[in-house]
Design a protein around this motif. Sequence first.
Motif, PDB file in Angstrom:
ATOM      1  N   LYS A 154      67.340  55.754  52.858  1.00  0.00           N
ATOM      2  CA  LYS A 154      66.289  54.739  53.002  1.00  0.00           C
ATOM      3  C   LYS A 154      64.913  55.330  52.687  1.00  0.00           C
ATOM      4  O   LYS A 154      64.066  54.673  52.077  1.00  0.00           O
ATOM      5  CB  LYS A 154      66.318  54.171  54.424  1.00  0.00           C
ATOM      6  N   TYR A 155      64.709  56.603  53.107  1.00  0.00           N
ATOM      7  CA  TYR A 155      63.424  57.246  52.818  1.00  0.00           C
ATOM      8  C   TYR A 155      63.225  57.427  51.318  1.00  0.00           C
ATOM      9  O   TYR A 155      62.144  57.123  50.782  1.00  0.00           O
ATOM     10  CB  TYR A 155      63.335  58.604  53.515  1.00  0.00           C
ATOM     11  N   PHE A 156      64.239  57.928  50.603  1.00  0.00           N
ATOM     12  CA  PHE A 156      64.112  58.153  49.161  1.00  0.00           C
ATOM     13  C   PHE A 156      63.937  56.843  48.394  1.00  0.00           C
ATOM     14  O   PHE A 156      63.372  56.827  47.305  1.00  0.00           O
ATOM     15  CB  PHE A 156      65.331  58.912  48.631  1.00  0.00           C
ATOM     16  N   LYS A 157      64.366  55.767  49.011  1.00  0.00           N
ATOM     17  CA  LYS A 157      64.193  54.462  48.380  1.00  0.00           C
ATOM     18  C   LYS A 157      62.802  53.892  48.629  1.00  0.00           C
ATOM     19  O   LYS A 157      62.171  53.336  47.723  1.00  0.00           O
ATOM     20  CB  LYS A 157      65.252  53.491  48.905  1.00  0.00           C
ATOM     21  N   GLU A 158      62.287  54.057  49.856  1.00  0.00           N
ATOM     22  CA  GLU A 158      61.021  53.428  50.233  1.00  0.00           C
ATOM     23  C   GLU A 158      59.846  54.401  50.268  1.00  0.00           C
ATOM     24  O   GLU A 158      58.696  53.967  50.226  1.00  0.00           O
ATOM     25  CB  GLU A 158      61.176  52.770  51.610  1.00  0.00           C
ATOM     26  N   ARG A 159      60.112  55.711  50.394  1.00  0.00           N
ATOM     27  CA  ARG A 159      59.062  56.740  50.459  1.00  0.00           C
ATOM     28  C   ARG A 159      58.061  56.481  51.587  1.00  0.00           C
ATOM     29  O   ARG A 159      56.854  56.665  51.427  1.00  0.00           O
ATOM     30  CB  ARG A 159      58.329  56.837  49.120  1.00  0.00           C
ATOM     31  N   ASP A 160      58.591  56.066  52.731  1.00  0.00           N
ATOM     32  CA  ASP A 160      57.757  55.794  53.901  1.00  0.00           C
ATOM     33  C   ASP A 160      57.611  57.078  54.717  1.00  0.00           C
ATOM     34  O   ASP A 160      58.603  57.710  55.107  1.00  0.00           O
ATOM     35  CB  ASP A 160      58.409  54.696  54.752  1.00  0.00           C
TER      36      ASP A 160
ATOM     37  N   LYS B  53      56.714  57.508  57.754  1.00  0.00           N
ATOM     38  CA  LYS B  53      57.293  57.384  59.087  1.00  0.00           C
ATOM     39  C   LYS B  53      58.780  57.721  59.057  1.00  0.00           C
ATOM     40  O   LYS B  53      59.311  58.344  59.974  1.00  0.00           O
ATOM     41  CB  LYS B  53      57.076  55.969  59.629  1.00  0.00           C
ATOM     42  N   LEU B  54      59.456  57.296  57.996  1.00  0.00           N
ATOM     43  CA  LEU B  54      60.883  57.593  57.853  1.00  0.00           C
ATOM     44  C   LEU B  54      61.115  59.092  57.663  1.00  0.00           C
ATOM     45  O   LEU B  54      62.124  59.628  58.115  1.00  0.00           O
ATOM     46  CB  LEU B  54      61.473  56.820  56.675  1.00  0.00           C
ATOM     47  N   LEU B  55      60.176  59.769  57.010  1.00  0.00           N
ATOM     48  CA  LEU B  55      60.306  61.211  56.796  1.00  0.00           C
ATOM     49  C   LEU B  55      60.317  61.946  58.132  1.00  0.00           C
ATOM     50  O   LEU B  55      61.074  62.905  58.315  1.00  0.00           O
ATOM     51  CB  LEU B  55      59.164  61.718  55.918  1.00  0.00           C
ATOM     52  N   THR B  56      59.496  61.501  59.082  1.00  0.00           N
ATOM     53  CA  THR B  56      59.488  62.100  60.419  1.00  0.00           C
ATOM     54  C   THR B  56      60.847  61.938  61.087  1.00  0.00           C
ATOM     55  O   THR B  56      61.379  62.874  61.691  1.00  0.00           O
ATOM     56  CB  THR B  56      58.399  61.447  61.297  1.00  0.00           C
ATOM     57  N   VAL B  57      61.413  60.743  60.958  1.00  0.00           N
ATOM     58  CA  VAL B  57      62.730  60.473  61.543  1.00  0.00           C
ATOM     59  C   VAL B  57      63.800  61.328  60.869  1.00  0.00           C
ATOM     60  O   VAL B  57      64.698  61.861  61.531  1.00  0.00           O
ATOM     61  CB  VAL B  57      63.079  58.973  61.423  1.00  0.00           C
ATOM     62  N   VAL B  58      63.711  61.479  59.535  1.00  0.00           N
ATOM     63  CA  VAL B  58      64.658  62.326  58.797  1.00  0.00           C
ATOM     64  C   VAL B  58      64.611  63.755  59.337  1.00  0.00           C
ATOM     65  O   VAL B  58      65.658  64.390  59.558  1.00  0.00           O
ATOM     66  CB  VAL B  58      64.356  62.306  57.284  1.00  0.00           C
ATOM     67  N   CYS B  59      63.421  64.269  59.573  1.00  0.00           N
ATOM     68  CA  CYS B  59      63.262  65.637  60.097  1.00  0.00           C
ATOM     69  C   CYS B  59      63.877  65.770  61.489  1.00  0.00           C
ATOM     70  O   CYS B  59      64.547  66.775  61.797  1.00  0.00           O
ATOM     71  CB  CYS B  59      61.785  66.016  60.136  1.00  0.00           C
ATOM     72  N   ILE B  60      63.664  64.769  62.334  1.00  0.00           N
ATOM     73  CA  ILE B  60      64.223  64.810  63.687  1.00  0.00           C
ATOM     74  C   ILE B  60      65.746  64.787  63.635  1.00  0.00           C
ATOM     75  O   ILE B  60      66.431  65.572  64.305  1.00  0.00           O
ATOM     76  CB  ILE B  60      63.701  63.616  64.525  1.00  0.00           C
ATOM     77  N   TYR B  61      66.298  63.901  62.813  1.00  0.00           N
ATOM     78  CA  TYR B  61      67.758  63.790  62.701  1.00  0.00           C
ATOM     79  C   TYR B  61      68.358  65.054  62.097  1.00  0.00           C
ATOM     80  O   TYR B  61      69.444  65.493  62.506  1.00  0.00           O
ATOM     81  CB  TYR B  61      68.133  62.581  61.849  1.00  0.00           C
TER      82      TYR B  61
END
Length: 511
Positions: A314-320, A322-330
Amino acid sequence: MKKVIFSGILCLLLFFISVNKVYAQSIISIDNESIVVCLAISAFTTPPTFDEDNCHSQHLSTVDPQNKAIWLKANLPVTQRYLQRQQPSGLFVFAKMSSEVFFNGQRLGNNGTPDVLSNKEFVGQMDVRFYVPPKLIKQGDNEVIIYASSHHGFISLASPIHFIGLAEYDDPQSFFQRDLWLLLSLLGALLLGSIALATIAFQSEDKKSTLLLLLMAVLSSGQLFIEVSRALFSYSYPFQDLRLITITLFALGFGFSFLAFSLQKYNSSHTKTWLLSTLLLSMLAVTLIPGFDGKTAMAILVPTLNSLIFISAKYFKERDKKLLTVVCIYAFFSLSIVLTFSSFHANYFYYIVTAMITFFVINKANELVKEKYLRKKESEQVLKLQLKLEQIQQKSTPTKLKLTSAGKTEFLLTQDVEYCKAAGDYVEIFLVNKQLSLFSGTLKAIEEQLPATFIKVHRSYIVNLEQVVSILSNKQGATSGGLLMLQTGAEVPVSRRILPRVREVVKGNVE
Protein backbone atom coordinates in the motif's frame (compact mmCIF):
# COMPACT_ATOMS: atom_id res chain seq x y z
CA MET A 1 5.21 15.87 18.41
CA LYS A 2 4.68 12.41 16.89
CA LYS A 3 8.46 12.00 16.44
CA VAL A 4 8.98 12.79 20.12
CA ILE A 5 6.32 10.26 21.14
CA PHE A 6 7.75 7.58 18.86
CA SER A 7 11.28 8.23 20.17
CA GLY A 8 10.01 7.98 23.74
CA ILE A 9 8.32 4.65 23.05
CA LEU A 10 11.50 3.32 21.41
CA CYS A 11 13.65 4.42 24.39
CA LEU A 12 11.15 2.81 26.79
CA LEU A 13 11.31 -0.40 24.77
CA LEU A 14 15.11 -0.45 24.83
CA PHE A 15 15.02 0.18 28.58
CA PHE A 16 12.70 -2.78 29.14
CA ILE A 17 14.91 -5.05 27.06
CA SER A 18 18.09 -3.91 28.83
CA VAL A 19 16.65 -4.35 32.32
CA ASN A 20 18.03 -7.57 33.72
CA LYS A 21 17.70 -8.15 37.42
CA VAL A 22 20.63 -10.18 38.77
CA TYR A 23 19.45 -13.39 40.34
CA ALA A 24 21.34 -13.70 43.59
CA GLN A 25 21.03 -17.45 44.06
CA SER A 26 23.81 -19.91 43.24
CA ILE A 27 22.27 -22.61 41.09
CA ILE A 28 23.89 -25.94 40.26
CA SER A 29 22.29 -27.85 37.42
CA ILE A 30 22.74 -31.58 36.91
CA ASP A 31 25.55 -32.59 34.56
CA ASN A 32 23.94 -33.40 31.19
CA GLU A 33 26.87 -35.64 30.26
CA SER A 34 26.15 -37.93 33.23
CA ILE A 35 22.43 -38.54 32.67
CA VAL A 36 21.36 -42.17 32.35
CA VAL A 37 17.70 -43.09 31.80
CA CYS A 38 16.11 -46.53 32.30
CA LEU A 39 12.59 -47.55 31.36
CA ALA A 40 10.71 -48.77 34.45
CA ILE A 41 9.07 -52.12 33.70
CA SER A 42 7.58 -52.86 37.10
CA ALA A 43 6.04 -51.06 40.05
CA PHE A 44 9.08 -51.66 42.29
CA THR A 45 10.45 -48.39 43.71
CA THR A 46 13.99 -49.67 44.25
CA PRO A 47 16.44 -47.88 41.93
CA PRO A 48 18.03 -50.07 39.22
CA THR A 49 21.77 -50.47 38.74
CA PHE A 50 21.55 -48.33 35.55
CA ASP A 51 23.59 -50.80 33.53
CA GLU A 52 20.60 -52.80 32.29
CA ASP A 53 19.84 -53.24 28.60
CA ASN A 54 16.95 -50.77 28.78
CA CYS A 55 19.19 -47.98 30.07
CA HIS A 56 20.94 -45.37 27.93
CA SER A 57 22.51 -41.91 28.14
CA GLN A 58 20.41 -38.87 27.21
CA HIS A 59 20.37 -35.09 27.31
CA LEU A 60 17.87 -33.69 29.80
CA SER A 61 15.88 -31.96 27.06
CA THR A 62 15.15 -35.34 25.43
CA VAL A 63 14.24 -37.25 28.59
CA ASP A 64 10.55 -38.15 28.30
CA PRO A 65 8.50 -39.70 31.15
CA GLN A 66 5.17 -39.09 29.35
CA ASN A 67 2.82 -42.10 29.20
CA LYS A 68 5.41 -44.31 30.94
CA ALA A 69 7.60 -44.55 34.01
CA ILE A 70 11.37 -44.04 34.00
CA TRP A 71 14.38 -44.00 36.28
CA LEU A 72 16.82 -41.12 35.84
CA LYS A 73 20.33 -40.87 37.28
CA ALA A 74 22.63 -37.83 37.05
CA ASN A 75 25.46 -36.09 38.90
CA LEU A 76 25.39 -32.68 40.60
CA PRO A 77 28.90 -31.14 40.62
CA VAL A 78 29.02 -29.19 43.92
CA THR A 79 31.86 -26.72 44.45
CA GLN A 80 33.64 -25.77 47.69
CA ARG A 81 32.28 -22.24 47.31
CA TYR A 82 28.73 -23.57 47.32
CA LEU A 83 29.40 -25.67 50.45
CA GLN A 84 30.59 -22.54 52.30
CA ARG A 85 27.15 -20.95 51.93
CA GLN A 86 25.07 -20.75 55.10
CA GLN A 87 21.63 -21.10 53.50
CA PRO A 88 19.80 -24.45 53.49
CA SER A 89 19.65 -26.21 50.12
CA GLY A 90 16.86 -27.69 48.07
CA LEU A 91 16.77 -29.95 45.05
CA PHE A 92 14.46 -28.33 42.51
CA VAL A 93 12.58 -30.34 39.89
CA PHE A 94 10.62 -28.41 37.26
CA ALA A 95 8.92 -30.99 35.07
CA LYS A 96 5.64 -32.31 33.79
CA MET A 97 5.71 -35.44 35.93
CA SER A 98 5.21 -37.06 39.31
CA SER A 99 8.50 -37.98 40.95
CA GLU A 100 10.28 -39.69 43.81
CA VAL A 101 13.76 -38.30 44.51
CA PHE A 102 16.95 -39.84 45.99
CA PHE A 103 20.10 -37.83 46.81
CA ASN A 104 23.39 -39.71 47.40
CA GLY A 105 21.39 -42.84 48.23
CA GLN A 106 19.04 -41.06 50.65
CA ARG A 107 15.34 -40.70 49.76
CA LEU A 108 14.32 -37.00 49.89
CA GLY A 109 10.60 -37.45 49.24
CA ASN A 110 8.08 -37.62 46.47
CA ASN A 111 5.99 -35.24 44.37
CA GLY A 112 2.79 -37.14 43.75
CA THR A 113 3.21 -40.89 43.36
CA PRO A 114 4.88 -42.04 40.13
CA ASP A 115 3.92 -45.45 38.83
CA VAL A 116 4.14 -47.65 35.77
CA LEU A 117 0.33 -47.77 35.59
CA SER A 118 -1.62 -44.58 34.94
CA ASN A 119 -4.46 -45.48 37.30
CA LYS A 120 -1.99 -45.84 40.18
CA GLU A 121 -0.14 -42.58 39.59
CA PHE A 122 -1.09 -39.67 41.80
CA VAL A 123 -0.55 -36.37 39.98
CA GLY A 124 2.30 -34.19 41.26
CA GLN A 125 3.05 -30.47 41.00
CA MET A 126 4.70 -28.92 37.95
CA ASP A 127 7.37 -27.15 40.00
CA VAL A 128 8.61 -28.65 43.26
CA ARG A 129 11.61 -28.63 45.62
CA PHE A 130 12.93 -31.14 48.13
CA TYR A 131 14.93 -30.23 51.24
CA VAL A 132 18.49 -31.59 51.12
CA PRO A 133 20.15 -32.04 54.56
CA PRO A 134 23.62 -30.39 54.63
CA LYS A 135 25.28 -33.66 55.70
CA LEU A 136 24.22 -35.28 52.42
CA ILE A 137 25.95 -32.70 50.24
CA LYS A 138 29.62 -33.27 49.43
CA GLN A 139 32.17 -31.52 47.26
CA GLY A 140 32.39 -32.95 43.77
CA ASP A 141 29.81 -35.21 42.16
CA ASN A 142 26.59 -35.88 44.07
CA GLU A 143 24.29 -38.60 42.75
CA VAL A 144 20.66 -37.76 42.01
CA ILE A 145 18.20 -40.53 41.16
CA ILE A 146 14.59 -39.82 40.21
CA TYR A 147 11.72 -42.23 39.65
CA ALA A 148 9.22 -40.42 37.40
CA SER A 149 6.03 -40.94 35.41
CA SER A 150 3.60 -38.69 33.54
CA HIS A 151 0.35 -40.40 32.55
CA HIS A 152 -2.16 -37.58 32.98
CA GLY A 153 -1.27 -34.89 30.45
CA PHE A 154 -3.46 -33.69 27.58
CA ILE A 155 -0.71 -33.35 24.99
CA SER A 156 2.79 -34.69 24.47
CA LEU A 157 5.50 -32.08 25.04
CA ALA A 158 8.82 -32.16 23.21
CA SER A 159 10.72 -31.30 26.44
CA PRO A 160 8.63 -32.16 29.50
CA ILE A 161 11.57 -31.76 31.95
CA HIS A 162 12.73 -28.15 32.26
CA PHE A 163 15.25 -28.14 35.10
CA ILE A 164 16.77 -30.31 37.82
CA GLY A 165 19.29 -28.71 40.13
CA LEU A 166 20.47 -27.58 43.55
CA ALA A 167 19.89 -24.09 44.93
CA GLU A 168 18.98 -22.14 48.06
CA TYR A 169 15.87 -23.64 49.68
CA ASP A 170 12.99 -21.38 48.59
CA ASP A 171 9.58 -21.48 46.94
CA PRO A 172 9.82 -22.93 43.42
CA GLN A 173 7.94 -19.89 42.08
CA SER A 174 10.89 -17.68 43.09
CA PHE A 175 12.83 -19.05 40.09
CA PHE A 176 10.30 -17.46 37.73
CA GLN A 177 10.03 -14.08 39.49
CA ARG A 178 13.18 -12.44 38.14
CA ASP A 179 11.28 -9.95 35.95
CA LEU A 180 7.90 -10.40 37.62
CA TRP A 181 7.35 -6.80 38.69
CA LEU A 182 8.38 -5.53 35.28
CA LEU A 183 5.99 -7.95 33.57
CA LEU A 184 3.19 -7.05 35.99
CA SER A 185 3.85 -3.38 35.17
CA LEU A 186 3.49 -4.21 31.49
CA LEU A 187 0.27 -6.08 32.28
CA GLY A 188 -1.02 -2.99 34.07
CA ALA A 189 -0.05 -0.83 31.09
CA LEU A 190 -1.87 -3.18 28.70
CA LEU A 191 -4.98 -3.17 30.89
CA LEU A 192 -4.91 0.64 31.09
CA GLY A 193 -4.52 0.70 27.31
CA SER A 194 -7.55 -1.57 27.04
CA ILE A 195 -9.61 0.81 29.17
CA ALA A 196 -8.44 3.79 27.10
CA LEU A 197 -9.31 1.99 23.86
CA ALA A 198 -12.74 1.01 25.19
CA THR A 199 -13.37 4.68 25.97
CA ILE A 200 -12.11 5.77 22.55
CA ALA A 201 -14.21 3.09 20.79
CA PHE A 202 -17.32 4.44 22.52
CA GLN A 203 -16.69 7.92 21.11
CA SER A 204 -14.88 7.25 17.84
CA GLU A 205 -16.46 6.99 14.41
CA ASP A 206 -13.89 4.35 13.37
CA LYS A 207 -15.22 1.78 15.83
CA LYS A 208 -14.13 -1.37 13.98
CA SER A 209 -10.38 -0.70 13.92
CA THR A 210 -10.51 0.63 17.50
CA LEU A 211 -12.34 -2.50 18.71
CA LEU A 212 -9.79 -4.70 16.92
CA LEU A 213 -6.99 -2.80 18.61
CA LEU A 214 -8.82 -3.26 21.90
CA LEU A 215 -9.05 -6.99 21.19
CA MET A 216 -5.28 -7.06 20.58
CA ALA A 217 -4.66 -5.38 23.94
CA VAL A 218 -7.03 -7.76 25.77
CA LEU A 219 -5.53 -10.87 24.14
CA SER A 220 -1.95 -9.80 24.88
CA SER A 221 -3.00 -9.01 28.47
CA GLY A 222 -4.53 -12.47 28.81
CA GLN A 223 -1.46 -14.10 27.30
CA LEU A 224 0.85 -12.18 29.64
CA PHE A 225 -1.24 -13.12 32.69
CA ILE A 226 -1.13 -16.83 31.78
CA GLU A 227 2.60 -16.47 31.13
CA VAL A 228 3.35 -15.04 34.59
CA SER A 229 0.95 -17.42 36.33
CA ARG A 230 3.82 -19.89 36.79
CA ALA A 231 5.54 -17.30 38.99
CA LEU A 232 2.37 -16.61 40.97
CA PHE A 233 0.69 -19.98 41.51
CA SER A 234 1.61 -23.57 42.18
CA TYR A 235 -0.31 -26.04 40.00
CA SER A 236 -0.41 -29.75 39.15
CA TYR A 237 1.52 -30.81 36.06
CA PRO A 238 -1.51 -31.51 33.74
CA PHE A 239 -2.38 -27.80 34.04
CA GLN A 240 0.88 -27.04 32.21
CA ASP A 241 -0.64 -28.48 29.04
CA LEU A 242 -3.72 -26.28 29.40
CA ARG A 243 -1.48 -23.31 30.13
CA LEU A 244 0.58 -23.83 26.96
CA ILE A 245 -2.52 -24.42 24.81
CA THR A 246 -4.12 -21.23 26.19
CA ILE A 247 -0.99 -19.17 25.51
CA THR A 248 -0.91 -20.48 21.93
CA LEU A 249 -4.60 -19.71 21.39
CA PHE A 250 -4.09 -16.18 22.75
CA ALA A 251 -1.13 -15.78 20.38
CA LEU A 252 -3.22 -16.98 17.41
CA GLY A 253 -6.00 -14.59 18.41
CA PHE A 254 -3.56 -11.71 18.75
CA GLY A 255 -1.93 -12.40 15.38
CA PHE A 256 -5.27 -12.71 13.62
CA SER A 257 -6.57 -9.51 15.28
CA PHE A 258 -3.35 -7.72 14.33
CA LEU A 259 -3.87 -8.55 10.65
CA ALA A 260 -7.60 -7.71 10.81
CA PHE A 261 -6.76 -4.36 12.41
CA SER A 262 -4.24 -3.57 9.66
CA LEU A 263 -6.70 -4.50 6.90
CA GLN A 264 -9.54 -2.53 8.49
CA LYS A 265 -7.44 0.50 9.40
CA TYR A 266 -5.83 0.83 5.99
CA ASN A 267 -8.81 -0.17 3.83
CA SER A 268 -7.99 -3.48 2.19
CA SER A 269 -10.20 -4.46 -0.76
CA HIS A 270 -9.49 -8.19 -0.25
CA THR A 271 -9.99 -8.54 3.50
CA LYS A 272 -11.59 -12.01 3.44
CA THR A 273 -8.85 -13.43 1.21
CA TRP A 274 -6.08 -12.06 3.44
CA LEU A 275 -7.76 -13.32 6.61
CA LEU A 276 -8.56 -16.81 5.32
CA SER A 277 -5.13 -17.41 3.79
CA THR A 278 -3.37 -16.13 6.92
CA LEU A 279 -5.51 -18.28 9.20
CA LEU A 280 -4.68 -21.41 7.17
CA LEU A 281 -0.94 -20.58 7.08
CA SER A 282 -0.89 -19.85 10.83
CA MET A 283 -2.65 -23.10 11.71
CA LEU A 284 -0.28 -25.05 9.42
CA ALA A 285 2.81 -23.39 10.97
CA VAL A 286 1.57 -23.98 14.53
CA THR A 287 0.89 -27.64 13.72
CA LEU A 288 4.26 -28.30 12.07
CA ILE A 289 6.59 -26.38 14.40
CA PRO A 290 7.72 -28.50 17.40
CA GLY A 291 7.71 -26.97 20.86
CA PHE A 292 5.29 -24.39 22.19
CA ASP A 293 7.86 -21.59 22.14
CA GLY A 294 8.05 -22.00 18.37
CA LYS A 295 4.30 -22.46 18.00
CA THR A 296 3.59 -19.23 19.89
CA ALA A 297 6.14 -17.31 17.85
CA MET A 298 4.77 -18.62 14.53
CA ALA A 299 1.18 -17.87 15.58
CA ILE A 300 2.19 -14.19 15.68
CA LEU A 301 4.90 -14.11 13.00
CA VAL A 302 2.73 -15.33 10.08
CA PRO A 303 0.00 -12.63 10.52
CA THR A 304 2.67 -10.00 11.22
CA LEU A 305 4.55 -10.78 8.00
CA ASN A 306 1.30 -10.72 5.99
CA SER A 307 0.42 -7.37 7.59
CA LEU A 308 3.88 -6.09 6.66
CA ILE A 309 3.44 -7.26 3.05
CA PHE A 310 0.02 -5.61 2.82
CA ILE A 311 1.15 -2.28 4.33
CA SER A 312 4.36 -2.22 2.24
CA ALA A 313 2.39 -2.78 -0.99
CA LYS A 314 0.00 0.00 0.00
CA TYR A 315 2.89 2.36 0.77
CA PHE A 316 4.62 1.75 -2.59
CA LYS A 317 1.31 2.41 -4.28
CA GLU A 318 0.35 5.59 -2.40
CA ARG A 319 3.75 6.88 -1.14
CA ASP A 320 2.14 8.11 2.08
CA LYS A 321 4.71 9.05 4.76
CA LYS A 322 2.34 7.93 7.52
CA LEU A 323 2.29 4.45 5.99
CA LEU A 324 6.10 4.42 5.94
CA THR A 325 6.11 4.82 9.74
CA VAL A 326 3.74 1.87 10.05
CA VAL A 327 5.92 -0.19 7.66
CA CYS A 328 8.95 0.49 9.90
CA ILE A 329 7.05 -0.54 13.04
CA TYR A 330 5.77 -3.75 11.44
CA ALA A 331 9.23 -4.57 10.04
CA PHE A 332 10.81 -4.07 13.47
CA PHE A 333 8.13 -6.25 15.07
CA SER A 334 8.64 -9.04 12.51
CA LEU A 335 12.42 -8.88 12.78
CA SER A 336 12.29 -9.07 16.57
CA ILE A 337 10.26 -12.29 16.35
CA VAL A 338 12.79 -13.84 13.97
CA LEU A 339 15.84 -12.81 16.02
CA THR A 340 14.38 -13.99 19.33
CA PHE A 341 12.43 -16.95 17.98
CA SER A 342 13.11 -19.42 20.80
CA SER A 343 12.47 -16.95 23.63
CA PHE A 344 10.21 -14.38 21.98
CA HIS A 345 7.10 -15.22 23.99
CA ALA A 346 8.92 -14.86 27.33
CA ASN A 347 9.55 -11.11 27.63
CA TYR A 348 10.36 -9.49 24.29
CA PHE A 349 6.86 -9.96 22.91
CA TYR A 350 5.30 -8.05 25.79
CA TYR A 351 7.87 -5.23 25.68
CA ILE A 352 7.29 -4.70 21.97
CA VAL A 353 3.51 -5.17 22.03
CA THR A 354 3.10 -2.76 24.95
CA ALA A 355 5.13 -0.13 23.08
CA MET A 356 3.28 -0.77 19.82
CA ILE A 357 -0.18 -0.64 21.40
CA THR A 358 0.85 2.54 23.23
CA PHE A 359 1.79 4.02 19.85
CA PHE A 360 -1.58 3.08 18.35
CA VAL A 361 -3.49 4.31 21.42
CA ILE A 362 -1.80 7.70 21.08
CA ASN A 363 -2.66 7.75 17.38
CA LYS A 364 -6.27 6.83 18.16
CA ALA A 365 -6.46 9.54 20.81
CA ASN A 366 -5.14 12.09 18.29
CA GLU A 367 -7.67 10.88 15.73
CA LEU A 368 -10.46 11.24 18.30
CA VAL A 369 -9.40 14.81 19.08
CA LYS A 370 -9.44 15.60 15.35
CA GLU A 371 -12.84 13.93 14.99
CA LYS A 372 -14.29 16.02 17.81
CA TYR A 373 -12.81 19.17 16.30
CA LEU A 374 -14.32 18.36 12.90
CA ARG A 375 -17.67 17.50 14.49
CA LYS A 376 -17.63 20.82 16.30
CA LYS A 377 -16.85 22.66 13.07
CA GLU A 378 -19.57 20.75 11.24
CA SER A 379 -22.07 21.55 14.02
CA GLU A 380 -21.14 25.21 13.80
CA GLN A 381 -21.64 25.20 10.04
CA VAL A 382 -24.99 23.42 10.34
CA LEU A 383 -26.08 25.86 13.04
CA LYS A 384 -25.07 28.83 10.91
CA LEU A 385 -26.88 27.37 7.90
CA GLN A 386 -30.02 26.75 9.94
CA LEU A 387 -29.83 30.27 11.31
CA LYS A 388 -29.46 31.77 7.82
CA LEU A 389 -32.42 29.72 6.56
CA GLU A 390 -34.52 30.85 9.53
CA GLN A 391 -33.50 34.48 8.88
CA ILE A 392 -34.46 34.20 5.22
CA GLN A 393 -37.77 32.60 6.14
CA GLN A 394 -38.37 35.24 8.81
CA LYS A 395 -37.94 38.02 6.26
CA SER A 396 -40.01 36.36 3.55
CA THR A 397 -42.77 35.02 5.84
CA PRO A 398 -42.66 36.78 9.21
CA THR A 399 -43.82 34.68 12.18
CA LYS A 400 -46.48 36.13 14.44
CA LEU A 401 -46.24 35.94 18.20
CA LYS A 402 -49.53 35.54 20.11
CA LEU A 403 -49.53 37.48 23.40
CA THR A 404 -52.20 37.21 26.09
CA SER A 405 -52.27 39.65 29.01
CA ALA A 406 -55.14 40.68 31.32
CA GLY A 407 -57.68 38.99 29.06
CA LYS A 408 -56.35 40.85 26.03
CA THR A 409 -54.82 39.05 23.03
CA GLU A 410 -52.23 40.76 20.86
CA PHE A 411 -50.28 39.61 17.79
CA LEU A 412 -46.71 40.79 17.12
CA LEU A 413 -44.33 40.06 14.26
CA THR A 414 -41.34 38.20 15.71
CA GLN A 415 -38.96 40.29 13.61
CA ASP A 416 -40.11 43.31 15.66
CA VAL A 417 -39.11 41.66 18.94
CA GLU A 418 -35.68 42.63 20.32
CA TYR A 419 -35.57 40.44 23.43
CA CYS A 420 -37.79 38.91 26.11
CA LYS A 421 -37.33 39.09 29.86
CA ALA A 422 -39.03 37.00 32.58
CA ALA A 423 -40.69 39.16 35.24
CA GLY A 424 -42.53 37.11 37.83
CA ASP A 425 -45.81 35.79 36.38
CA TYR A 426 -45.29 37.82 33.20
CA VAL A 427 -42.78 38.08 30.39
CA GLU A 428 -41.75 41.55 29.24
CA ILE A 429 -41.45 41.80 25.44
CA PHE A 430 -39.03 44.54 24.35
CA LEU A 431 -39.60 45.70 20.76
CA VAL A 432 -37.13 47.26 18.32
CA ASN A 433 -39.16 50.52 18.42
CA LYS A 434 -38.43 50.58 22.18
CA GLN A 435 -42.04 49.82 23.12
CA LEU A 436 -42.92 47.21 25.73
CA SER A 437 -45.56 44.46 25.64
CA LEU A 438 -46.52 41.95 28.29
CA PHE A 439 -47.19 38.21 28.03
CA SER A 440 -49.14 36.43 30.74
CA GLY A 441 -47.18 33.17 31.07
CA THR A 442 -43.71 31.69 31.41
CA LEU A 443 -40.56 32.35 29.41
CA LYS A 444 -40.62 28.70 28.31
CA ALA A 445 -44.12 29.06 26.89
CA ILE A 446 -43.14 32.04 24.77
CA GLU A 447 -39.85 30.37 23.74
CA GLU A 448 -41.87 27.59 22.13
CA GLN A 449 -43.55 30.12 19.81
CA LEU A 450 -40.34 31.81 18.69
CA PRO A 451 -38.33 30.75 15.61
CA ALA A 452 -34.69 29.58 15.67
CA THR A 453 -33.49 33.17 15.20
CA PHE A 454 -34.12 33.56 18.94
CA ILE A 455 -31.84 31.97 21.57
CA LYS A 456 -32.14 31.70 25.33
CA VAL A 457 -28.95 33.30 26.71
CA HIS A 458 -29.93 33.43 30.39
CA ARG A 459 -32.56 31.82 32.58
CA SER A 460 -34.50 35.09 32.35
CA TYR A 461 -33.67 36.30 28.81
CA ILE A 462 -34.34 35.30 25.20
CA VAL A 463 -32.66 37.38 22.45
CA ASN A 464 -33.34 37.96 18.75
CA LEU A 465 -29.98 37.16 17.12
CA GLU A 466 -30.65 39.63 14.30
CA GLN A 467 -30.53 42.43 16.88
CA VAL A 468 -27.13 41.43 18.40
CA VAL A 469 -24.23 43.80 17.68
CA SER A 470 -21.45 42.33 19.86
CA ILE A 471 -20.54 40.19 22.88
CA LEU A 472 -18.71 41.85 25.75
CA SER A 473 -17.22 40.61 28.98
CA ASN A 474 -19.37 41.45 31.94
CA LYS A 475 -18.26 44.48 33.94
CA GLN A 476 -18.19 42.25 37.02
CA GLY A 477 -15.55 40.00 35.43
CA ALA A 478 -15.33 37.03 33.12
CA THR A 479 -16.38 34.59 35.83
CA SER A 480 -19.88 36.10 35.95
CA GLY A 481 -20.62 35.63 32.23
CA GLY A 482 -20.95 38.26 29.51
CA LEU A 483 -23.18 40.86 27.89
CA LEU A 484 -24.89 41.07 24.52
CA MET A 485 -25.01 44.57 22.98
CA LEU A 486 -28.16 45.07 20.92
CA GLN A 487 -28.85 47.53 18.09
CA THR A 488 -30.97 49.75 20.35
CA GLY A 489 -28.10 50.02 22.85
CA ALA A 490 -29.75 47.64 25.31
CA GLU A 491 -27.54 45.20 27.22
CA VAL A 492 -28.63 41.62 27.91
CA PRO A 493 -26.72 39.37 30.33
CA VAL A 494 -25.38 35.99 29.18
CA SER A 495 -25.05 33.11 31.64
CA ARG A 496 -21.45 32.02 32.28
CA ARG A 497 -22.44 28.39 31.80
CA ILE A 498 -23.77 28.88 28.29
CA LEU A 499 -21.50 31.75 27.24
CA PRO A 500 -19.21 29.53 25.07
CA ARG A 501 -22.23 28.13 23.21
CA VAL A 502 -23.70 31.60 22.73
CA ARG A 503 -20.39 32.82 21.31
CA GLU A 504 -20.41 30.00 18.75
CA VAL A 505 -24.05 30.62 17.79
CA VAL A 506 -23.76 34.34 17.25
CA LYS A 507 -20.22 34.17 15.80
CA GLY A 508 -20.30 35.59 12.31
CA ASN A 509 -23.45 37.52 13.08
CA VAL A 510 -21.93 39.99 15.49
CA GLU A 511 -18.25 40.13 14.57
